[in-house]
Design a protein around this motif. Structure first.
Motif, short mmCIF file in Angstrom:
data_model
loop_
_atom_site.label_atom_id
_atom_site.label_comp_id
_atom_site.label_asym_id
_atom_site.label_seq_id
_atom_site.Cartn_x
_atom_site.Cartn_y
_atom_site.Cartn_z
N GLU A 1 0.83 -1.21 0.00
CA GLU A 1 0.00 0.00 0.00
C GLU A 1 0.86 1.26 0.00
O GLU A 1 0.54 2.24 -0.67
N ALA A 2 1.95 1.20 0.77
CA ALA A 2 2.85 2.36 0.80
C ALA A 2 3.47 2.58 -0.58
O ALA A 2 3.65 3.72 -1.03
N GLU B 1 0.83 4.09 -2.78
CA GLU B 1 0.69 5.52 -2.43
C GLU B 1 1.77 6.35 -3.09
O GLU B 1 1.54 7.49 -3.51
N GLU C 1 0.81 6.87 -6.66
CA GLU C 1 -0.28 7.86 -6.76
C GLU C 1 0.24 9.28 -6.50
O GLU C 1 -0.21 10.23 -7.11
N ASP C 2 1.18 9.37 -5.57
CA ASP C 2 1.76 10.68 -5.26
C ASP C 2 2.49 11.24 -6.48
O ASP C 2 2.33 12.42 -6.83
N ARG D 1 1.88 14.60 -8.90
CA ARG D 1 2.92 15.62 -9.12
C ARG D 1 3.31 15.77 -10.59
O ARG D 1 3.61 16.87 -11.03
N PRO E 1 -4.57 19.85 -13.73
CA PRO E 1 -4.13 21.26 -13.65
C PRO E 1 -3.47 21.61 -12.33
O PRO E 1 -2.71 22.57 -12.26
N GLY E 2 -3.74 20.83 -11.28
CA GLY E 2 -3.14 21.13 -9.99
C GLY E 2 -1.81 20.44 -9.75
O GLY E 2 -1.23 20.58 -8.68
N SER E 3 -1.30 19.71 -10.73
CA SER E 3 -0.03 19.01 -10.53
C SER E 3 1.14 19.99 -10.58
O SER E 3 1.04 21.08 -11.17
N LEU E 4 2.25 19.58 -10.01
CA LEU E 4 3.46 20.40 -10.06
C LEU E 4 3.89 20.61 -11.51
O LEU E 4 4.31 21.71 -11.90
N ASP F 1 11.32 20.57 -5.89
CA ASP F 1 11.85 19.72 -4.84
C ASP F 1 13.03 18.93 -5.39
O ASP F 1 13.23 18.83 -6.61
N ASP G 1 13.70 15.71 -5.60
CA ASP G 1 13.42 14.54 -6.45
C ASP G 1 13.04 14.96 -7.86
O ASP G 1 13.51 14.37 -8.84
N GLN H 1 4.46 24.26 -2.46
CA GLN H 1 5.43 24.30 -3.56
C GLN H 1 4.86 25.09 -4.75
O GLN H 1 5.62 25.64 -5.55
N LYS H 2 3.54 25.11 -4.87
CA LYS H 2 2.91 25.83 -5.98
C LYS H 2 2.61 27.28 -5.63
O LYS H 2 1.87 27.94 -6.35
N ARG I 1 13.72 16.66 1.38
CA ARG I 1 13.82 16.56 -0.09
C ARG I 1 12.65 17.26 -0.77
O ARG I 1 12.75 17.69 -1.90
N ARG I 2 11.53 17.35 -0.05
CA ARG I 2 10.37 18.06 -0.62
C ARG I 2 10.52 19.58 -0.47
O ARG I 2 9.89 20.33 -1.19
N PRO J 1 -9.59 22.17 -10.06
CA PRO J 1 -8.26 21.99 -10.65
C PRO J 1 -7.18 21.69 -9.62
O PRO J 1 -6.17 21.08 -9.94
N ASN J 2 -7.38 22.12 -8.40
CA ASN J 2 -6.40 21.85 -7.34
C ASN J 2 -7.06 20.98 -6.26
O ASN J 2 -8.28 20.97 -6.14
N PRO J 3 -6.26 20.31 -5.46
CA PRO J 3 -6.85 19.55 -4.35
C PRO J 3 -7.53 20.50 -3.36
O PRO J 3 -7.12 21.67 -3.24
#
Lengths: 319, 412
Positions: free
Chosen positions: A31-32, A35, A38-39, A43, A49-52, A68, A70, B57-58, B80-81, B354-356
């Motif tokens: 599950e980790a 996750e 999914e994370d 991103r 539209p809300g992704s980095l 970040d 990574d 971050q956004k 790291r984040r 569009p965003n969480p």
């Protein structure tokens, strides 16, 4: 005993199959890992539209965008593969993909003539126009209209991250895949040398044995468009500004899935191994006589996991 | 912060008046000048803390200057984040050393909120405290008490009140579109074990506080609190009695915390709120439904719909409404800025956030700091929702009817 988990991410289905004698614990660790996938979807998705990634695509032409560690390191690797592959791998193909109609979220892709957008060749493309500031960990686009599409290695990156979670938590045996085209093998099944994976195709099928390694297969299947009677695949040749033609399959085995992903894309575009090909990669290009001896040409039944079949078959035959 | 910086900040965080549209953010302003970003800290960088880092971050106008966590691995992954952030194992050390940081986000385990929140408030910080506010009524009151004399602002992290779709739906709820409420329901369904792995047994116990009956508020408290607050906000009244049950339906791994719960929450006017949550099935995820005599409103955090009764009057705006079919029912999609988008022929682009939801809650918090305006969700509101979560969990755990009295919902 096997524990299997799955999720929908990056426009495909990811599966994690773990083997061991403590299923409850394997499930928790699995599950980790899910996750983590999914994370990274949240991103790196081009369509959220809300992704980095969407955020930096909107703003990196106007100002440096902070990243970040990574994500920054991922982009550095993209630039390195771009240079080593003579530009065959290029994450800035997003405007071309859009112009050719491959960015439709649902349904079949449009032909370029029906998109009503810029002509493919006019798109601002080129990783050399990405400026990465190592000290400040920022990215900037040097041309307006640029946009990044990480479809060429996003799945591999997510799988690497998931595999790292599994290893951190002591899982030694498992197989992960994204859309059956990118695979990460941890250890090997009991009494086996590794996870045998067959590239299912007409005629004899190449089989490779994976142990603590990753495999990625690129082919002009999946999303396609038809133009002038020709079926064109979604992998873009950045130097020509159009879908790659000619090579029907390129497969790469390497230490990380994102490396394998990026290089399988590059090799499909090139149709040959460039001088800058990284050491330690095992490659297979359809129609190329110089196949790496690690690929055994056998029937697909010799593989416990056949690409592009689903993993259902694989786990049935797994001890 | 100068006026120029403030304007830039507002535009970049999407925190201006117009920011509650569905645009991802208003980041087209001139770049933030060097060194003028608002320094913030995130205390607790587990799953929720990392989600907060992801949204920050956004927001270029914010700089994560410090992160804090008692767990070393989480500190490393958090670092790291948030590149460049100073790392602390203890929040007090951070508050003592980094006097420049006057805005903190608290995302520690629920039972640890009290000490961190009270310390941060007393240090003069603006505080965003995740919900549930605390794991006991006493702890909630301690935070509320500290907040009353706070120098900075304190916002409870209940995201419904900042959600553009929920705000729009509430205007419908308050109008004749729903008319008389007959009942409401909510669910949280997600197939997951609720366990966090670790190869170190001591660390595993610490990370799995949600499975410790002495510390955890169970599914109703940990997840339901956000949904109970939506009901509080819409109904404008508080419940009086709770009946519940819980069982282990999938994860029979020695845990004592139920993986499937049901709760009937009753109000004085006869309305009942059915709440259920499970870790054994994901169908339809998390949502709330308000059933009225004219229509039902279904809210699913990133999406919302209205299902009209056949005899309900037709509204003018329905002509251009976007609709989705759900078996035999047709839902009108709730879209913020629908009129404007429809005029541009872009209505479908407005479907879904569009965003969480977290993004909007953080943006509201930052707006309140900059504008020195009241927070969107106060500690008292957070306390009331948390108390409902505590009482619902109590009913589920004991199987007894639990009665709430008004004093329970007071901050003193």
């Amino acid at each position: 005993m096997n524990v299997r988990l799955a999720t929908e991410a990056m426009g495909t289905r990811f599966e994690v199959v773990l083997t061991g004698d403590d299923p409850p614990r394997l499930r928790t660790v699995g599950e980790a890992a899910i996750e983590e996938i999914e994370d990274w979807h949240r991103r790196l998705s081009l369509f959220e539209p809300g992704s980095l990634l969407s955020y930096l695509n909107r703003h990196a032409a106007d100002r440096p965008v902070k990243l970040d560690d990574d994500t920054f390191e991922l982009l550095v690797e993209c630039i390195e593969v771009h240079a080593a592959s003579q530009g065959a791998f290029d994450i800035t193909v997003a405007p071309i993909m859009r112009a050719w109609g491959f960015h439709k979220i649902t349904g079949a892709a449009d032909s370029p003539s029906s998109t009503g957008e810029d002509t493919p060749t006019a798109a601002p493309v080129g990783s050399e126009f990405i400026q990465l500031d190592v000290d400040r960990r920022t990215i900037r686009f040097l041309k307006p209209g640029m946009a990044i599409d990480l479809g060429g290695l996003g799945k591999g990156h997510a799988l690497d991250a998931a595999a790292a979670v599994l290893r951190e938590n002591g899982v030694e045996c498992g197989l992960l895949h994204g859309g059956t085209s990118t695979v990460v093998a941890l250890g090997s099944p009991p009494d086996e040398d590794g996870w045998r994976v067959a590239l299912k195709q007409e005629g004899p099928s190449p089989v490779v044995t994976l142990r603590d390694a990753a495999l990625s297969v690129s082919a002009p299947h999946g999303r396609t468009i038809h133009m002038d009677g020709e079926r064109l695949g979604h992998i873009i040749d950045p130097n020509r500004g159009s879908p790659a033609r000619g090579t029907q399959l390129a497969a790469v085995v390497g230490p990380t899935a994102r490396q394998a992903d990026a290089w399988s894309t590059a090799l499909l575009v090139l149709g040959h191994r460039p001088p800058g090909l990284e050491a330690g990669l095992t490659t297979l290009i359809a129609g190329d006589e110089r196949a790496d001896p690690r690929w055994k040409v056998e029937g697909p039944e010799c593989g416990i996991f056949s690409i592009p079949d689903c993993l259902e078959e694989a786990t049935e035959t797994t001890p | 912060m100068t006026e120029c910086d403030r304007r830039s900040f507002m535009m970049q965080t999407g925190a201006g008046v117009a920011a509650l549209t569905l645009m991802p953010e208003f980041a087209t302003a001139a770049p933030q000048s060097e060194g003028s970003a608002l320094p913030v800290a995130v205390i607790g960088v587990g799953r929720q803390g990392r989600a907060i880092l992801g949204e920050l971050q956004k927001m270029d106008a914010v700089q994560v200057a410090a992160i804090c966590d008692i767990d070393e691995r989480r500190r490393l992954s958090g670092q790291r984040r948030a590149g460049g952030a100073e790392v602390f194992p203890d929040h007090r050390a951070m508050l003592d050393k980094r006097k420049d940081i006057r805005t903190v986000f608290i995302a520690t385990p629920t039972h640890l909120h009290r000490d961190v929140a009270v310390d941060a408030i007393q240090a003069g910080c603006n505080v965003y405290c995740e919900a549930p506010l605390a794991s006991t009524i006493e702890d909630c009151r301690a935070i509320a008490s500290a907040a009353r004399s706070a120098v900075g602002i304190v916002q409870a992290g209940l995201q419904g009140r900042s959600n553009p779709i929920y705000k729009l739906a509430r205007t419908f709820y308050r109008s004749d579109a729903v008319r008389h409420l007959v009942s409401l329901s909510a669910q949280y369904h997600k197939k997951q074990s609720w366990r966090t792995p670790s190869s170190d047994p001591a660390r595993e116990k610490m990370l799995n506080w949600r499975l410790d009956p002495a510390l955890s508020l169970g599914l109703a408290g940990e997840f339901g609190t956000h949904q109970f607050d939506v009901a509080n906000w819409y109904l404008g009244q508080l419940p009086t009695t709770f009946r519940g049950s819980g069982s282990i339906r999938l994860f029979d791994d020695g845990r004592e915390i139920a993986d499937t719960v049901h709760c009937d929450i009753a109000y004085n006017d006869g309305v009942h709120f059915q709440y259920n949550a499970t870790l054994g099935n994901s169908f339809e995820g998390r949502h709330e439904v308000f059933y009225g005599t004219n229509s039902a409103i279904k809210l699913a955090w990133t999406h919302g719909w209205m299902f009209k009764e056949a005899d309900a009057p037709t509204q003018g705006w329905e002509v251009y409404a976007n609709r989705q079919q759900f078996h035999n029912d047709e839902g009108i999609t709730l879209i913020a800025d629908a009129t404007k988008l429809a005029a541009q022929g872009r209505l479908k682009e407005g479907v879904g956030l569009p965003n969480p939801p977290l993004y909007y809650s953080i943006a509201d918090f930052l707006t309140s700091i900059i504008d020195q305006q009241p927070v969107v969700c106060s500690v008292e509101q957070g306390l009331r929702a948390t108390v409902i979560g505590i009482l619902a969990n109590q009913a589920i755990v004991t199987g007894q009817t639990v009665t709430a009295d008004e004093d329970m919902f007071k901050g003193t």
